[in-house]
Design an enzyme around this catalytic site. Structure first.
Site, PDB file in Angstrom:
ATOM      1  N   ASP A 218      35.122  -0.793  29.042  1.00 13.53           N
ATOM      2  CA  ASP A 218      35.633  -1.982  29.584  1.00 13.53           C
ATOM      3  C   ASP A 218      37.041  -1.684  30.006  1.00 13.53           C
ATOM      4  O   ASP A 218      37.887  -1.514  29.021  1.00 13.53           O
ATOM      5  CB  ASP A 218      35.521  -3.145  28.566  1.00 13.53           C
ATOM      6  CG  ASP A 218      35.784  -4.619  29.259  1.00 13.53           C
ATOM      7  OD1 ASP A 218      36.523  -4.534  29.992  1.00 13.53           O
ATOM      8  OD2 ASP A 218      35.156  -5.458  28.488  1.00 13.53           O
TER       9      ASP A 218
ATOM     10  N   HIS B  62      33.429  -4.427  32.232  1.00 11.53           N
ATOM     11  CA  HIS B  62      33.458  -5.615  31.886  1.00 11.53           C
ATOM     12  C   HIS B  62      32.181  -6.675  32.451  1.00 11.53           C
ATOM     13  O   HIS B  62      32.570  -7.237  33.383  1.00 11.53           O
ATOM     14  CB  HIS B  62      34.911  -6.398  31.898  1.00 11.53           C
ATOM     15  CG  HIS B  62      35.264  -7.456  31.535  1.00 11.53           C
ATOM     16  ND1 HIS B  62      35.593  -7.601  30.117  1.00 11.53           N
ATOM     17  CD2 HIS B  62      35.430  -8.682  31.900  1.00 11.53           C
ATOM     18  CE1 HIS B  62      36.032  -8.851  29.854  1.00 11.53           C
ATOM     19  NE2 HIS B  62      35.888  -9.529  30.996  1.00 11.53           N
TER      20      HIS B  62
ATOM     21  N   SER C 117      34.207 -12.978  27.218  1.00 17.89           N
ATOM     22  CA  SER C 117      35.828 -12.711  27.870  1.00 17.89           C
ATOM     23  C   SER C 117      36.722 -13.760  27.064  1.00 17.89           C
ATOM     24  O   SER C 117      36.618 -13.890  25.931  1.00 17.89           O
ATOM     25  CB  SER C 117      35.718 -12.318  28.997  1.00 17.89           C
ATOM     26  OG  SER C 117      36.851 -12.015  29.608  1.00 17.89           O
TER      27      SER C 117
END
Length: 244
Positions: free
Chosen positions: A184, A216, A124
């Site tokens: 996501d 995610h 991320s």
């Protein structure tokens, strides 16, 4: 800025010839990735690899109403389009984190590990820092890992941050793996695929892995793919000159 010392996992075998520096996502810490590293170590396929899991400092995060939390740079909002993200990027924060990761790389080099036996990776927000730092590095790395992430400062990457002349861009052919879920909601699939396409257009060798329906998060299949990538770019050393 106060920074905690990284969480370090020494090489599981008798030799330390390579290092992976891996950055966590927003609001997490290096401890959040410890179990994944332990799993790789138990499988004994990366025995010469030391893992360094740094902790982001606590900084005010706009999307968190300005309250402090662990972050590598500020985030204006979640779920932004590519255009909105580019308009709200924390360039100063990214540069500060890049400097920190460059120091971590240099520490490994100073300890005797060749730069081309070092991988930068992250998840991320940490993945964005890893991509940005790796692509703009002045030393040749073994590889770059980006999981559920995107390419930050993409509009300025080539004009401002990629080393020039072309001969100075030592990571022009450094292997990159990008992994992303198709569902996501935080960093949309389209944003990640646009980042991939941009890197490919610039000539970077990108290995793309996508996971149908993955939000995610992280899947075992994805961890296996990253492990395979690490084994490929950090094969066992022929001489193992660097001893634990």
């Amino acid at each position: 800025m106060h920074r905690l010392a990284p969480l370090v996992f020494p090489a599981a075998g008798t030799r330390h010839t390579a290092t992976v520096i891996f950055a966590h996502g927003l609001g997490d810490s290096g401890h959040g990735w410890a179990a994944f590293v332990e799993n790789w170590r138990r499988r004994q396929r990366l025995d010469e690899v030391k893992f360094v899991l740094p902790h982001a400092p606590e900084i005010p995060i706009t999307v968190n109403m300005g309250y402090k939390m662990p972050g590598w740079y500020d985030i204006a909002a979640l779920g932004l389009s590519a255009g909105q993200l580019r308009e709200n990027e924390d360039e100063a924060g990214l540069l500060e984190s890049r400097e920190y990761f460059q120091k971590l790389v240099q520490q490994e080099i100073d300890s005797g590990i060749s730069a081309d036996r070092i991988v930068l990776g992250g998840y991320s927000q940490g993945g964005a820092v890893a991509l940005f730092t790796g692509l703009t590095s002045l030393v040749k790395l073994a590889g770059i890992v980006g999981m559920s992430t995107y390419l930050p400062l993409s509009l300025k990457l080539e004009s401002t941050y990629i080393p020039k002349p072309a001969s100075a861009n030592v990571n022009a052919q450094t292997p990159i793996i990008m992994c992303h879920g198709t569902a996501d909601p935080v960093l949309p699939y389209q944003l990640a695929s646009m980042s991939r396409d941009h890197l490919v257009k610039l000539g970077y060798p990108v290995e793309w892995k996508e996971y149908a329906g993955m939000p995610h998060t992280v899947l075992p299949e994805e961890l296996d793919d990253v492990e395979d990538f690490l084994r490929k770019v950090l094969p066992p050393s022929a001489d193992g000159k660097t001893e634990l």
